[in-house]
Design an enzyme around this catalytic site. Structure first.
Site, short mmCIF file in Angstrom:
data_model
loop_
_atom_site.label_atom_id
_atom_site.label_comp_id
_atom_site.label_asym_id
_atom_site.label_seq_id
_atom_site.Cartn_x
_atom_site.Cartn_y
_atom_site.Cartn_z
NE ARG A 72 82.95 40.94 58.23
CZ ARG A 72 83.19 40.80 57.48
NH1 ARG A 72 84.15 39.77 56.61
NH2 ARG A 72 84.79 40.23 58.85
CB THR A 73 79.16 45.89 61.73
OG1 THR A 73 79.14 45.14 61.76
CG2 THR A 73 77.52 46.69 62.44
CG HIS A 99 74.41 42.38 64.72
ND1 HIS A 99 74.36 43.13 64.55
CD2 HIS A 99 75.36 41.67 64.00
CE1 HIS A 99 75.21 43.69 63.72
NE2 HIS A 99 76.39 42.81 63.80
CE LYS A 103 93.04 60.25 81.56
NZ LYS A 103 91.62 61.23 81.33
NE ARG A 162 79.84 44.74 66.66
CZ ARG A 162 80.28 43.98 65.01
NH1 ARG A 162 80.81 43.27 65.41
NH2 ARG A 162 79.12 43.87 65.29
C1 NCD Z 1 78.69 39.00 63.38
C2 NCD Z 1 78.96 39.27 64.44
O1 NCD Z 1 79.29 40.72 65.15
O2 NCD Z 1 77.41 39.38 65.40
N1 NCD Z 1 79.42 39.44 61.82
C3 NCD Z 1 78.72 40.86 61.62
O3 NCD Z 1 78.33 41.81 62.05
N2 NCD Z 1 78.86 40.42 60.35
C4 NCD Z 1 78.69 37.84 63.44
C5 NCD Z 1 80.24 37.20 64.03
O4 NCD Z 1 80.85 37.66 64.28
O5 NCD Z 1 80.21 36.02 63.67
#
Ligand code: NCD
Length: 359
Positions: free
Chosen positions: A87-88, A170, A116, A137
């Site tokens: 999703r993100t 997040h 490397k 991320r």
């Molecule tokens: C979350 C995350 O990655 O922290 N997912 C997201 O970004 N929608 C929640 C999760 O992984 O449980």
């Protein structure tokens, strides 16, 4: 605005040791990084939500979509996702396309020169040569901050948007969660005065940590932290909420909290952080919601989840009007588009277009 604090004006050591609330002051001036929930003010959240709605409405028409695509067509975004994401990743990538940004991505550090022996900092600096923004991320908490500081001290200080870091932050998920709450409670007085229950793995869920903080910016919000003892919310979060004067209750009694809540924020067990499979020994059966519980919920309540879900929300309730998680996910695209546009200070063009837009 010459006295704004900048990451180029502070050593990493000094910055790292600042309390969260003070760190946020360093991300307000260009390159306008988005790294932690604590950097947002209520006014900024309200502006971002209003902008997200304008973008959503404008994009419904072809001429509107065409207009939006011109806004950042001279920009490139790097999507660096060193942790799993559906999703993100997709919502950021869709938000970029909506605004005309072209994207390049690395979704697996095994395919980058990190294998490397290149340091993660050098890898990111390399990415920055090809992009005007990095959306990242990373499994290491605080790494996005480190990268932002490092880039701010180079001759290509581009913005970093934190799309999830370790188990700590997040911020863009929290932003879309606020947008979802605001839309859901639009006709019943907004977020002020509402009760929000966080349920599940609160010890390791970064979305809860970020959203709980944003709720302190609203008036008279009450929060319930509902979890088995081993997965309860951390003392560090409670300390921040105490300092902000927020009312909260830490409990294991989900049944008692359900009828009192305006929003249930369900989360899955974050067992990827287990050291020795300890999650398998925790009984989470009473931290789930299914059809049987619907009768006790308020009629105006909303059920949210950052997703992915496991068993904590039964698919039986997906069609209940209070099940908000799919709409919440879609809100991510609008909220992130609003954030990206604001990062590049181009929001006025949408505001002007919308003023003349035939709603
Ligand atoms: C979350 C995350 O990655 O922290 N997912 C997201 O970004 N929608 C929640 C999760 O992984 O449980």
């Amino acid at each position: 605005m010459g006295n704004e604090k900048k990451l180029s004006g502070i050593s990493w050591q000094d910055f790292k040791e600042l309390p969260l609330a003070e760190k946020g002051e360093y991300f307000q001036a260009p390159p306008c990084h988005t790294l932690i929930a604590q950097q947002f003010s209520r006014a900024q959240l309200e502006e971002l939500c209003a902008l997200a709605t304008k973008i959503r409405r404008i994009s419904k028409r072809r001429e509107g979509s065409n207009f939006l695509r011109t806004l950042l067509s001279d920009h490139r975004a790097m999507l660096y996702f060193a942790q799993p994401s559906s999703r993100t990743y997709l919502s950021f990538s869709s938000a970029c396309k909506l605004l005309g940004l072209s994207t390049i991505d690395v979704r697996d550090s095994k395919t980058s020169s990190e294998v490397k022996g290149e340091s993660p900092e050098d890898t990111i600096r390399t990415f920055s040569s090809y992009a005007d923004m990095i959306i990242m991320r990373h499994p290491v908490g605080g790494f996005a901050e480190r990268v932002a500081w490092m880039l701010s001290n180079t001759n290509r200080p581009i913005p970093v948007l934190n799309a999830g870091s370790g188990a700590d932050q997040h911020p863009t998920q929290a932003l879309l969660d606020i947008y979802t709450l605001e839309r859901s409670f639009e006709k019943i007085g907004g977020i002020d005065g509402k009760s929000v229950a966080f349920v599940g793995d609160l010890a390791r869920g970064r979305t809860v940590r970020s959203l709980a903080w944003l709720l302190t910016l609203y008036t008279d919000v009450k929060v319930y932290f509902v979890a088995p003892e081993q997965l309860q919310i951390g003392a560090d979060v409670l300390e921040l909420l105490d300092a902000a004067g927020m009312e909260y209750e830490v409990t294991q009694d989900f049944a008692a909290v359900m009828p009192k809540s305006d929003a249930l924020y369900m989360t899955r067990i974050q067992d990827e952080w287990d050291v020795e499979g300890e999650s398998t020994t925790i009984d989470t059966a009473s931290f789930c919601i299914n059809e049987e519980h619907l009768d006790v919920l308020k009629e105006t309540a909303v059920i949210m989840h950052p997703l992915p879900r496991r068993k904590e929300i039964s698919t039986d309730i997906d069609n209940d009007p209070r099940a908000m998680y799919w709409r919440q996910m879609r809100n991510g695209m609008w909220a992130r588009a609003a954030l990206i546009l604001t990062t590049f200070d181009r929001q006025d063009e949408v505001n002007e277009y919308y003023a003349d837009y035939d709603k």
